[in-house]
Design a protein around this motif. Structure first.
Motif, mmCIF file in Angstrom:
data_model
loop_
_atom_site.group_PDB
_atom_site.id
_atom_site.type_symbol
_atom_site.label_atom_id
_atom_site.label_comp_id
_atom_site.label_asym_id
_atom_site.label_seq_id
_atom_site.Cartn_x
_atom_site.Cartn_y
_atom_site.Cartn_z
ATOM 1 N N THR A 133 -8.758 -0.274 -8.815
ATOM 2 C CA THR A 133 -7.531 -1.196 -8.332
ATOM 3 C C THR A 133 -6.282 -0.855 -8.839
ATOM 4 O OG1 THR A 133 -9.325 -2.919 -8.321
ATOM 5 C CG2 THR A 133 -6.869 -3.805 -8.642
ATOM 6 N N HIS A 185 -8.854 -3.461 -3.109
ATOM 7 C CA HIS A 185 -8.318 -4.722 -3.327
ATOM 8 C C HIS A 185 -9.400 -5.795 -3.394
ATOM 9 C CE1 HIS A 185 -4.564 -2.642 -2.283
ATOM 10 N NE2 HIS A 185 -5.152 -2.011 -1.502
ATOM 11 N N THR A 228 -3.204 -4.525 -5.789
ATOM 12 C CA THR A 228 -2.805 -5.834 -5.262
ATOM 13 C C THR A 228 -4.200 -6.476 -5.151
ATOM 14 O OG1 THR A 228 -1.067 -4.953 -3.769
ATOM 15 C CG2 THR A 228 -2.142 -6.865 -3.250
ATOM 16 N N ARG A 258 0.825 -1.171 0.020
ATOM 17 C CA ARG A 258 0.079 0.102 0.060
ATOM 18 C C ARG A 258 0.919 1.320 0.012
ATOM 19 N NH1 ARG A 258 -4.387 0.168 4.460
ATOM 20 N NH2 ARG A 258 -5.317 1.724 2.807
#
Length: 674
Positions: A223, A229, A129, A123
Motif C-alpha cells: 500500500t 489499494h 491511496t 497512481r
C-alpha cells in the motif's frame, strides 16, 4: 482510540468527485479524533474546512483547507480538496505535498468521471491511496457490483477490508475481515503475490505456512508503495466504518519522522497562498527537510528572498503559532511578499512528490473576457484579478492593451460564477463575462530554422541568434537545447534567449500557446563591452541582454513559420447514461455536436454511451440533455487529449505583451537606435 505526544507526521489528502461526501468525512474524522465536539454539515454551512462564505452558500469546497488531528503517535495533517472539476487546480497543487490519500467514492453514484481522473493521477505519482466507499446508509447504495466497478473502471489491484451490511438504512454497518475469514486471506494472497515473487513462492510451497501477520505486513508495504489499494465501506453521516478507516490510515499509509531531516538545509514547497485580514500574503508550505524559523532570511522561487516574520504549524486542529516549521510538517509563513504557489523555499529536495511547476492535470480549456459593469473599475479590476491569480495561477490572466480587455482561463462555468462572486464580495467590483470560448494549442508539424547575424543585413540589434524548432513528444512541454559552446558568450545572454523563447511561445503563429516542442540555439555572437578612447561604457558599441531579448522573438517567429504549426482543440471523453426509449434521438444529437460514440451498452432500461466530444460542445450537451432525456440523462466528461482542428484554424486574439506580437514595433525601435 487514544492520543499521546506525537512524533511522526502524515500529510493526507481527501479527494473525491463532487458530492461524494469528502468534506463530511473530514468532519467525522475530526470528531472521532476529539478535535471538534460537534460534526458540521455541508448543507448547514458550518464545517471546519469550508470557511469561505461562497463555500458555505453553495455547499461545495472551492479552496483546499488544512486541519490536523492525532492518531496515537502520528500527527495527521488532513487536506480537504475541492471535488468539482472546475477547481481541479486546487487539487493539483496539493498533490505535491501528500504522503498519502483517501479517495472517496459514493456507494450510490459509484465511480464517476472525476474519480477516474483523480485515481489515474494518484497512481501515476505513486501516492499511497486508500479507497473509502461512503454513503452506505443511502437508498441505492451498492456493494458487490460497486467493487466490480472499482476494479474494472478505477484500479484493478484492490483489497476489500470488510463487508457492508444493511445497505440503504441508518443501521448500515461495516464489518471488517480478519484472519479467520479464508476468502479474505485468499484475496490478500492473490493480490499481494502478483507484486512479490517471494510471497508467491512461499504460498505455492505451503500455503499453511504463510502467517496472517506476514500478509498484513506485506499489505502495508505494498500500500505504501502504491501497488495495491485497500477499500473500506462506511458512512460519514452515521460514522459507520470510520473507526476502521482511521486504523487503516495509521497502519497502512506512510508517516514520516522529520527529526533526522531537521538538521539538513531548509527545503519545502508552497502549495497555497492566501491573504490575511490586512491584505498580507500567507504561504502554506510543506517542509521536506530542514527548519524554517521566525526571522530567517529565506530564499525561494529560484532567486527571490524574504524575511519570515511569523510561523504557524498545524497541530490537532488549526494552525498554532510556533518558532519554526520543520521537516515533514505543514506550516503557514508570513513576511514573504513576493512568494507564489509552486515556489520551492530553501533548496530543491528529491522527496518533493509533486515537483514544483509540474502539471498533473490538463490545463484550463476555456477562457473569457472579464468586463467591469462600471467602466471606471478597469484599473482596480486588473489589480484584483492579479491577486486572485496569485492564489490560482491557472487563471492565467492575460491583458490585451490594445483592446483594453482582460482574459482569464477557466475550467468551467461554475468557476466563472465563483470569480464573479469573489470580485463582488471581496473587492466590491461587479463584473460581467463575454461568451466563453475554447482554448486551443499549437503544435509544431515540421522542422524550421532561422538566424540573424550581428551587424548584417537588417539586423538592428547587437546580437547573433539562430534557432531551430522541432516537434516534441505529446506532453513533453518546451525543451531548450544548445548546439553551440556554452562558453562562446556570457551566460546571461544564453539565459536571456531561453527565457524569451519560453515567454514568446505562449502565443504562436495563430496566437495559441505552442506546446511540446524542442527549440535549439544554433548560432550565437555578441560585441564585448567596450567604449570610445578614454570614454565610459558605450551601449551602442556593446551587446546587452536586452539585444538578445528583443532579437530572439523575431528569429523564433521565422523558425516557427518555416516549421509550420497546426492548431489543436481540446477533446473530452464522455460517459452518458440515458433511458433506452430516447436512445434513438440521442445519436443524431451527438452527431450535430461533433461527438463520436465509441461504445454503446444496454444496461437494464438504459443505455450507456461512451465516446469523445470537443470541449467547446460539452456545455451545449449539458443544456440539451434534460429536455432530450426527460431529466433522466446523466453525463460525465473529462479532458482526454487534443485533436487537430478541422478546416480553417481559428486565430486567438493576441495580447501586446507577447514578444511575437511586437515585430513592427521592435523594428521601429531598432531603427531609431541605428
Amino acid at each position: 482510540m487514544h492520543t499521546s505526544s506525537t512524533s511522526t507526521t502524515l500529510n493526507l489528502g481527501i479527494l473525491a468527485h463532487v458530492d461524494a461526501g469528502k468534506t463530511s468525512l473530514t468532519e467525522r474524522l475530526l470528531h472521532a479524533a476529539g478535535v471538534i465536539d460537534e460534526i458540521g454539515r455541508v448543507d448547514a454551512g458550518n464545517t471546519q474546512t469550508d470557511s469561505l462564505a461562497l463555500e458555505r452558500q453553495r455547499g461545495i469546497t472551492i479552496k483546499s483547507a488544512v486541519v490536523s488531528f492525532a492518531v496515537d503517535d502520528v500527527t495527521v495533517n488532513l487536506i480537504d480538496t475541492p471535488g468539482h472539476p472546475d477547481f481541479i487546480a486546487e487539487v493539483e497543487r496539493v498533490l505535491s505535498v501528500l504522503d498519502g490519500a483517501v479517495l472517496v467514492v459514493s456507494a450510490v453514484e459509484g465511480v464517476q468521471a472525476q474519480t477516474r481522473v483523480l485515481m489515474r493521477t494518484l497512481r501515476r505519482l505513486r501516492i499511497p491511496t486508500l479507497v473509502f466507499v461512503n454513503k452506505i446508509d443511502r437508498r441505492g447504495a451498492r456493494h458487490e457490483d460497486l467493487l466490480r466497478d472499482i476494479s474494472e473502471r478505477l484500479v484493478p489491484d484492490i483489497v476489500p477490508m470488510g463487508a457492508a451490511r444493511g445497505l440503504g438504512g441508518r443501521d448500515a454497518a461495516f464489518v471488517p475481515f480478519d484472519s479467520g475469514d479464508p476468502s479474505y486471506t485468499a484475496r490478500l494472497v492473490d493480490v499481494l503475490a502478483a507484486h512479490d515473487d517471494a510471497l508467491l513462492s512461499a504460498y505455492v510451497d505451503d500455503e499453511t505456512e504463510l502467517p496472517y501477520r506476514r500478509l498484513r505486513a506485506e499489505l502495508a508495504t505494498q500500500t505504501q508503495q502504491a501497488l495495491v489499494h485497500p477499500v473500506y465501506f462506511g458512512s460519514a453521516a452515521t460514522g459507520a466504518g470510520v473507526t476502521e478507516l482511521i486504523a487503516g490510515i495509521r497502519e497502512l499509509l506512510p508517516s514520516e519522522d522529520g527529526a533526522p531531516l531537521a538538521g539538513e538545509p531548509a527545503s519545502g514547497t508552497v502549495f497555497k497562498v492566501e491573504r490575511g485580514d490586512a491584505g498580507e500574503k500567507i504561504a502554506y508550505v510543506r517542509m521536506f527537510a530542514g527548519t524554517v524559523r521566525t526571522r530567517d532570511r529565506l530564499p525561494f522561487g529560484g532567486g527571490r528572498e524574504g524575511k519570515v516574520t511569523a510561523v504557524s504549524v498545524f497541530d490537532r486542529g488549526s494552525a498554532t503559532p510556533r518558532e519554526g516549521v520543520t521537516a515533514g510538517q505543514i506550516g503557514k509563513l508570513w513576511g514573504l511578499g513576493d512568494i507564489r504557489i509552486g515556489d520551492v523555499v530553501g533548496v530543491p529536495h528529491e522527496d518533493g512528490v509533486g515537483g514544483a511547476g509540474r502539471h498533473h492535470f490538463a490545463p484550463p480549456t476555456l477562457e473569457t473576457v472579464v468586463v467591469p459593469t462600471r467602466p471606471g473599475d478597469k484599473g482596480v479590476l486588473h489589480l484584483a484579478l492579479a491577486q486572485l491569480a496569485e492564489q490560482d495561477p491557472l487563471i492565467d490572466l492575460r491583458q490585451d492593451d490594445l483592446r483594453q480587455e482582460v482574459y482569464v482561463s477557466l475550467y468551467g462555468e461554475v468557476q466563472k460564477e465563483v470569480i464573479q462572486a469573489t470580485l463582488l464580495d471581496e473587492y466590491g467590483i461587479d463584473v460581467d463575462f463575454r461568451e466563453t470560448t475554447t482554448i486551443c494549442v499549437e503544435r509544431v508539424t515540421g522542422s524550421g530554422s532561422a538566424f540573424e547575424i550581428i551587424d548584417k543585413d537588417d539586423n538592428p540589434f547587437l546580437a547573433t541568434v539562430g534557432l531551430r524548432v522541432d516537434p516534441g513528444p505529446p506532453g513533453s512541454g518546451v525543451e531548450f537545447r544548445l548546439e553551440i559552446e556554452l562558453g562562446s558568450m556570457p551566460y546571461a545572454f544564453f539565459r536571456a534567449v531561453e527565457e524569451t523563447v519560453r515567454e514568446a511561445l505562449h502565443q504562436g503563429v495563430h496566437g495559441w500557446e505552442v506546446s511540446d516542442c524542442v527549440v535549439t540555439m544554433t548560432h550565437s555572437g555578441y560585441w564585448p563591452r567596450q567604449s570610445h578612447a578614454h570614454g565610459t561604457f558605450d551601449k551602442s558599441m556593446s551587446s546587452t541582454a536586452g539585444d538578445f531579448r528583443q532579437l530572439t522573438p523575431l528569429v523564433l517567429l521565422s523558425a516557427l513559420r518555416r516549421a509550420g504549426t497546426q492548431v489543436h482543440e481540446p477533446l473530452h471523453r464522455f460517459r452518458l447514461s440515458v433511458p433506452d426509449d430516447v436512445f434513438g434521438q440521442l445519436l443524431p444529437a451527438l452527431s450535430r455536436l461533433r461527438a463520436v460514440p465509441h461504445t454503446q451498452t444496454a444496461r437494464g432500461a438504459s443505455y450507456v454511451v461512451e465516446g469523445e466530444i470537443p470541449a467547446a460542445r460539452v456545455h451545449e450537451l449539458e443544456q440539451l440533455l434534460p429536455s432530450l432525456t426527460r431529466g433522466e440523462g446523466e453525463l460525465e466528461s473529462a479532458f482526454e487529449r487534443y485533436q487537430p482542428v478541422r478546416g480553417e484554424a481559428p486565430d486567438r486574439p493576441r495580447t501586446d505583451r507577447n514578444p511575437l506580437c511586437r515585430k513592427e514595433y521592435l523594428r521601429e525601435v531598432a531603427g531609431v537606435r541605428r
